[in-house]
Write an enzyme that holds these catalytic residues in place. Sequence first.
Site, PDB file in Angstrom:
ATOM      1  N   SER A 125       0.834  -1.198   0.000  1.00 25.55           N
ATOM      2  CA  SER A 125       0.000   0.000   0.000  1.00 25.55           C
ATOM      3  C   SER A 125       0.869   1.248   0.000  1.00 25.55           C
ATOM      4  CB  SER A 125      -0.904   0.018   1.221  1.00 25.55           C
ATOM      5  OG  SER A 125      -1.549   1.277   1.340  1.00 25.55           O
ATOM      6  N   HIS A 144      -1.173  -1.187  -4.289  1.00 25.40           N
ATOM      7  CA  HIS A 144      -2.453  -0.837  -3.659  1.00 25.40           C
ATOM      8  C   HIS A 144      -2.518   0.669  -3.451  1.00 25.40           C
ATOM      9  CE1 HIS A 144      -6.132  -1.904  -1.542  1.00 25.40           C
ATOM     10  NE2 HIS A 144      -5.808  -1.000  -0.627  1.00 25.40           N
ATOM     11  N   ASP A 163      -4.803   3.726  -1.975  1.00 23.49           N
ATOM     12  CA  ASP A 163      -5.886   4.067  -1.050  1.00 23.49           C
ATOM     13  C   ASP A 163      -6.408   5.481  -1.291  1.00 23.49           C
ATOM     14  OD1 ASP A 163      -6.078   1.734   0.760  1.00 23.49           O
ATOM     15  OD2 ASP A 163      -3.982   2.209   1.175  1.00 23.49           O
ATOM     16  N   MET A 173      -9.126   8.230   0.030  1.00 19.19           N
ATOM     17  CA  MET A 173      -9.978   8.589   1.173  1.00 19.19           C
ATOM     18  C   MET A 173     -10.453  10.031   1.008  1.00 19.19           C
ATOM     19  SD  MET A 173      -7.728   6.919   4.248  1.00 19.19           S
ATOM     20  CE  MET A 173      -6.810   5.398   4.001  1.00 19.19           C
ATOM     21  N   HIS A 207      -8.590   1.396  -4.182  1.00 18.83           N
ATOM     22  CA  HIS A 207      -9.591   1.154  -3.135  1.00 18.83           C
ATOM     23  C   HIS A 207     -10.245   2.486  -2.789  1.00 18.83           C
ATOM     24  CE1 HIS A 207     -10.350  -0.229   1.307  1.00 18.83           C
ATOM     25  NE2 HIS A 207     -11.470  -0.082   0.628  1.00 18.83           N
ATOM     26  N   MET A 248     -12.337   4.530  -0.701  1.00 25.36           N
ATOM     27  CA  MET A 248     -12.965   4.715   0.610  1.00 25.36           C
ATOM     28  C   MET A 248     -13.607   6.091   0.633  1.00 25.36           C
ATOM     29  SD  MET A 248     -10.030   2.908   2.963  1.00 25.36           S
ATOM     30  CE  MET A 248      -8.709   3.228   1.786  1.00 25.36           C
ATOM     31  N   MET A 263     -11.810  -5.458   5.051  1.00 20.73           N
ATOM     32  CA  MET A 263     -10.987  -4.623   5.921  1.00 20.73           C
ATOM     33  C   MET A 263     -10.824  -5.321   7.261  1.00 20.73           C
ATOM     34  SD  MET A 263     -10.069  -2.053   4.169  1.00 20.73           S
ATOM     35  CE  MET A 263      -9.222  -1.259   5.554  1.00 20.73           C
ATOM     36  N   ASP A 285      -7.036  -6.349   4.050  1.00 14.26           N
ATOM     37  CA  ASP A 285      -6.296  -5.094   4.195  1.00 14.26           C
ATOM     38  C   ASP A 285      -6.417  -4.612   5.632  1.00 14.26           C
ATOM     39  OD1 ASP A 285      -5.205  -2.571   4.071  1.00 14.26           O
ATOM     40  OD2 ASP A 285      -6.551  -1.813   2.530  1.00 14.26           O
ATOM     41  N   GLY A 333      -3.337  -4.337   9.071  1.00 14.74           N
ATOM     42  CA  GLY A 333      -2.586  -5.083  10.067  1.00 14.74           C
ATOM     43  C   GLY A 333      -1.990  -6.372   9.566  1.00 14.74           C
TER      44      GLY A 333
END
Length: 221
Positions: free
Chosen positions: A10, A35, A37, A39, A68, A70, A139, A177, A179
């Site tokens: 990511s 990846h 992200d 947001m 992705h 979000m 998630m 996705d 941790g």
Amino acid sequence: MKKSIVIAPSILSADFATLGEEIRAVDEAGADWIHFDVMDGSFVPPITIGDNVCKAIRPHTEKPIDVHLMVNHPETQVEAFARAGADYITVHQEVSPHLERTLQFIRSLGKKAGVSLNPATPVATIQHVLHCVDLVLLMSVNPGYGGQKYIHAVTDKIRDARKMMDDAGCEARLEVDGGVNVATMAEVAEAGADTFVAGSAVYGKPDYAAAIGELRDLAAG
């Protein structure tokens, strides 16, 4: 049939001052996907990056870019990311009232369609769109920030999703996705995931190739 392992670093955890170099580095280190992200500061707290950044990084890798979204109203962003060079475009079930329509729209643009669920959203909520997905993204942290700890309650959810997908004959990849690192990778893989987003577990290490290789070995068992 068991799918090949995909490691998707990511870029949320990368150094944005040298983003092109960071992407080339993980590409050369053995990353399978990149990846990305997105947001909006509304569906999730922070604001990150948009389609202009996706377009800017596209020349730096030939690996699939896994976007992705979000964001609220993700259907309004799909076409821009398709033009920017995304390969996978994933939207959240929680903010997609016409989910099937949006997934079909992504596919109509020649892209792979993904659907994502937050940790508390049941997998049954996507049962009736499995016919038009290429990726299911679970998630395993509450989305918004990198470096969070894996929510172990999601492990059973991964198992449930794997069974539901297999029972439906769904050939989509199952991505996790949040941790995902050397301490949790084996647990996530054993539960049935085949695609793994890793942020600080790759970008937080001095040797990207070693980090990716260790994660891949753990996933393979």
